[in-house]
Design a protein around this motif. Structure first.
Motif, PDB file in Angstrom:
ATOM      1  N   SER A  42       0.842  -1.191   0.000  1.00 19.75           N
ATOM      2  CA  SER A  42       0.000   0.000   0.000  1.00 19.75           C
ATOM      3  C   SER A  42       0.881   1.248   0.000  1.00 19.75           C
ATOM      4  N   HIS A  44      -0.166   4.387   0.226  1.00 21.68           N
ATOM      5  CA  HIS A  44      -0.636   5.305   1.257  1.00 21.68           C
ATOM      6  C   HIS A  44      -0.076   4.923   2.624  1.00 21.68           C
ATOM      7  N   SER A  45      -0.139   3.639   2.942  1.00 18.85           N
ATOM      8  CA  SER A  45       0.372   3.170   4.224  1.00 18.85           C
ATOM      9  C   SER A  45       1.871   3.417   4.332  1.00 18.85           C
ATOM     10  N   THR A  49       3.481   6.072   7.085  1.00 16.26           N
ATOM     11  CA  THR A  49       4.337   5.379   8.047  1.00 16.26           C
ATOM     12  C   THR A  49       5.765   5.907   7.984  1.00 16.26           C
ATOM     13  N   ALA A  73      -1.521   8.739  10.384  1.00 17.80           N
ATOM     14  CA  ALA A  73      -1.286   7.388   9.875  1.00 17.80           C
ATOM     15  C   ALA A  73      -2.475   6.474  10.184  1.00 17.80           C
ATOM     16  N   LEU A  77      -4.586   4.526   7.389  1.00 20.09           N
ATOM     17  CA  LEU A  77      -4.608   3.060   7.423  1.00 20.09           C
ATOM     18  C   LEU A  77      -6.037   2.530   7.541  1.00 20.09           C
ATOM     19  N   ASN A  81      -8.169   0.338   4.582  1.00 23.10           N
ATOM     20  CA  ASN A  81      -8.711  -0.996   4.838  1.00 23.10           C
ATOM     21  C   ASN A  81     -10.228  -1.042   4.831  1.00 23.10           C
ATOM     22  N   ILE A 118      -1.435  -3.608   3.553  1.00 21.71           N
ATOM     23  CA  ILE A 118      -1.190  -2.495   4.464  1.00 21.71           C
ATOM     24  C   ILE A 118       0.066  -2.757   5.290  1.00 21.71           C
ATOM     25  N   ILE A 122       3.471  -0.588   5.553  1.00 20.18           N
ATOM     26  CA  ILE A 122       4.078  -0.134   6.806  1.00 20.18           C
ATOM     27  C   ILE A 122       5.551  -0.531   6.846  1.00 20.18           C
TER      28      ILE A 122
END
Length: 133
Positions: A42, A44-45, A49, A73, A77, A81, A118, A122
């Motif tokens: 991910s 975005h994650s 992060t 964050a 997250l 999800n 995800i 991270i």
């Protein structure tokens, strides 16, 4: 010292490159058409992060900046999800209804991320932040 603005950008490049590589292996072809929302890792994650981890590495976890970064964050997250996955499910349902009626709506169905995607994001974010600490 590397700017705090550089790390999220580098993280985006690393995560995007990894996602393209993983999608290409899965599709057994160059996956230019699979670039977008969803997939492993991910982006975005990874991006949010990386900032939280960089702040933790450089300034510690007892700082207001780290608190803000962790809060942001968590929002990203959770959105990756839950909300975006629901949007993808709705798009799939709309596409099925439209297909049954002879309409090609072409809504993108792959919107959110699984927990594994995800977690991979991270991991990428922490690794890139660690390299720039």
């Amino acid at each position: 010292m590397t700017s705090y603005a550089v790390v999220p950008f580098v993280t985006w490049l690393v995560a995007g490159s990894l996602k393209f590589f993983v999608n290409s292996i899965r599709a057994r072809r160059l996956a230019f058409g699979l670039i977008g929302y969803g997939g492993l890792p991910s982006n975005h994650s990874a991006i949010v992060t990386s900032m939280a981890a960089l702040i933790a590495f450089r300034e510690g976890v007892n700082t207001p900046a780290f608190g803000v970064a962790v809060t942001l964050a968590f929002i990203v997250l959770l959105d990756a999800n839950s909300l975006r996955r629901q949007v993808g499910k709705h798009a799939a349902a709309i596409n099925r209804i439209n297909a049954a009626n002879g309409i090609d709506s072409g809504l993108r169905e792959r919107m959110g991320h699984t927990r594994v995607e995800i977690l991979a994001g991270i991991a990428v974010g922490v690794c890139v932040a660690y390299m720039f600490r």
